[in-house]
Design an enzyme around this catalytic site. Structure first.
Site, PDB file in Angstrom:
ATOM      1  N   TRP A   1       0.824  -1.216   0.000  1.00  0.00           N
ATOM      2  CA  TRP A   1       0.000   0.000   0.000  1.00  0.00           C
ATOM      3  C   TRP A   1       0.849   1.252   0.000  1.00  0.00           C
ATOM      4  CZ3 TRP A   1      -4.450  -0.596  -1.914  1.00  0.00           C
ATOM      5  CH2 TRP A   1      -5.118  -1.821  -1.758  1.00  0.00           C
TER       6      TRP A   1
ATOM      7  N   LYS B   1     -12.528  -1.987   7.196  1.00  0.00           N
ATOM      8  CA  LYS B   1     -11.753  -2.923   8.001  1.00  0.00           C
ATOM      9  C   LYS B   1     -12.132  -2.824   9.479  1.00  0.00           C
ATOM     10  CE  LYS B   1      -8.099  -2.410   4.573  1.00  0.00           C
ATOM     11  NZ  LYS B   1      -8.188  -3.709   3.921  1.00  0.00           N
TER      12      LYS B   1
ATOM     13  N   ASP C   1      -1.729   6.683   6.285  1.00  0.00           N
ATOM     14  CA  ASP C   1      -2.813   5.790   5.871  1.00  0.00           C
ATOM     15  C   ASP C   1      -3.056   4.825   7.025  1.00  0.00           C
ATOM     16  OD1 ASP C   1      -4.467   3.852   4.831  1.00  0.00           O
ATOM     17  OD2 ASP C   1      -3.247   3.440   3.056  1.00  0.00           O
TER      18      ASP C   1
END
Length: 359
Positions: free
Chosen positions: A102, A196, A172
């Site tokens: 990511w 999530k 993030d």
């Protein structure tokens, strides 16, 4: 109906209490006479939902008053491009720490808008560790320093907030927000997809300090502009109203659990239990350096990869789903977010021990 233990990395399991409440309120929210899915986002009933959503998130994370809270669409992936468009503020460089898949995607997208300085990378270790901060090379002319606090695919997590040496810190937090206590005031910007730890997919939370927004190129569409979104309470266009509502239910559930401090202790206990099972085994191995193992996403490899298919098939037969590792790394992965009860982790550990005994 028999519900299984869902170890998916996202969209992930939701608290059963939240699902039951959503089911009970599906036809009518409170005394509104309508479902949340039917409400105007400009109406008085949805205004209550939106106000409670922001208020609860601010309370859970102790968000200071000089930060805007936005609820946007497009996932964290869209933010990879929105961030440099919004907070470069005339500068041409941004620093990024590369700790996994990511981080790499964020770097790739940011390169379309500025010069990316990769201040540190753990690529040579196959992303099994976090680079020593003492060796980070930060450019003082950069607009910000970006890092991914938890790498969902590789299972690497920062245990502490890194020092940014004066640069606005951007993170993030898609896969570990609300799972541990942290100081929001140490950051310039935090962003996280909801799917999530906060709710279903379709909502992305952005927490951004006031002084970082408002200076953007005229070519940036208003819907991508943080300042414009803030002025319009994240409603420049019709938001994902039902998803906002579900995120709100998850936040209220978390408050009832005792807040972030309480859920962090549960997360520590769950992760310790699973890592202990892996470390004491001769069949399973976690490749991540112990100092930066994720509490949320636990990858593990079987010593004999020929057993992978049997492991997954027998796991599902025992009500343990979504344990296959990401296609880029293989093996297994158990995502044990806030909504995963300790009973689910114990069931997984018991199964792993029995599978090892029989194979």
């Amino acid at each position: 109906m028999s519900r299984v233990y869902n170890f998916s990395a996202g969209p992930s399991a939701l608290p059963e209490q939240v699902l039951h409440q959503a089911q009970a309120e599906l036809m009518e929210w409170r005394d509104s006479g309508m479902s949340v899915m039917e409400m105007s986002h400009r109406g008085k009933f949805f205004s209550i939902i939106a106000e409670e959503l922001e208020s609860d998130l601010r309370a859970l994370l102790s968000i200071p008053d000089n930060y805007k809270v936005l609820f946007m669409q497009g996932g964290a992936t869209a933010q990879f491009s929105f961030i440099p468009q919004n907070i470069l503020r005339g500068k041409t460089k941004a620093c990024y720490i590369n700790t996994g898949a990511w981080s790499e995607k964020a770097i790739q997208d940011a390169q379309n808008y500025c010069e990316v300085v990769v201040s540190a990378s753990s690529e040579t270790s196959n992303f099994t560790t976090i680079p020593d901060p003492a060796g980070w090379v930060l450019d003082e002319q950069a607009a910000y320093l970006h890092y991914t606090s938890n790498e969902t695919i590789h299972g690497v997590e920062f245990s502490d907030i890194p020092e940014s040496h004066g640069l606005p810190l951007v993170s993030d937090m898609s896969s570990n927000i609300l799972s541990r206590k942290f100081d929001v005031s140490r950051y310039g910007l935090i962003y996280a997809g909801a799917q999530k730890n906060m709710g279903p997919s379709g909502v992305t939370v952005v927490i951004v300090r006031d002084d970082l927004i408002g200076v953007v190129d005229k070519q940036v569409p208003p819907v991508f502009n943080y300042a414009e979104q803030a002025k319009n309470h994240s409603m420049l266009n019709t938001p994902a109203t039902y998803n906002w509502y579900l995120v709100g239910l998850v936040l209220k559930w978390l408050i009832k659990q005792g807040g972030v401090e309480a859920i962090e202790q549960r997360n520590i206990a769950k992760a310790d239990l699973l890592y202990q099972t892996i470390d004491q085994s001769s069949l399973y191995r976690n490749p991540v350096e112990s100092s930066c193992r994720s509490r949320m996403n636990v990858p593990f490899i079987l010593a004999d990869q020929n057993l992978d298919k049997a492991f997954l098939a027998e796991a599902e037969a025992n009500g343990l789903f979504e344990l296959k590792g990401h296609r880029s790394v293989g093996g297994m992965r158990a995502s044990i977010y806030n909504a995963m009860p300790e009973e689910g982790v114990r069931a997984l550990c018991d199964f792993m021990a029995e599978f090892e005994r029989t194979h």
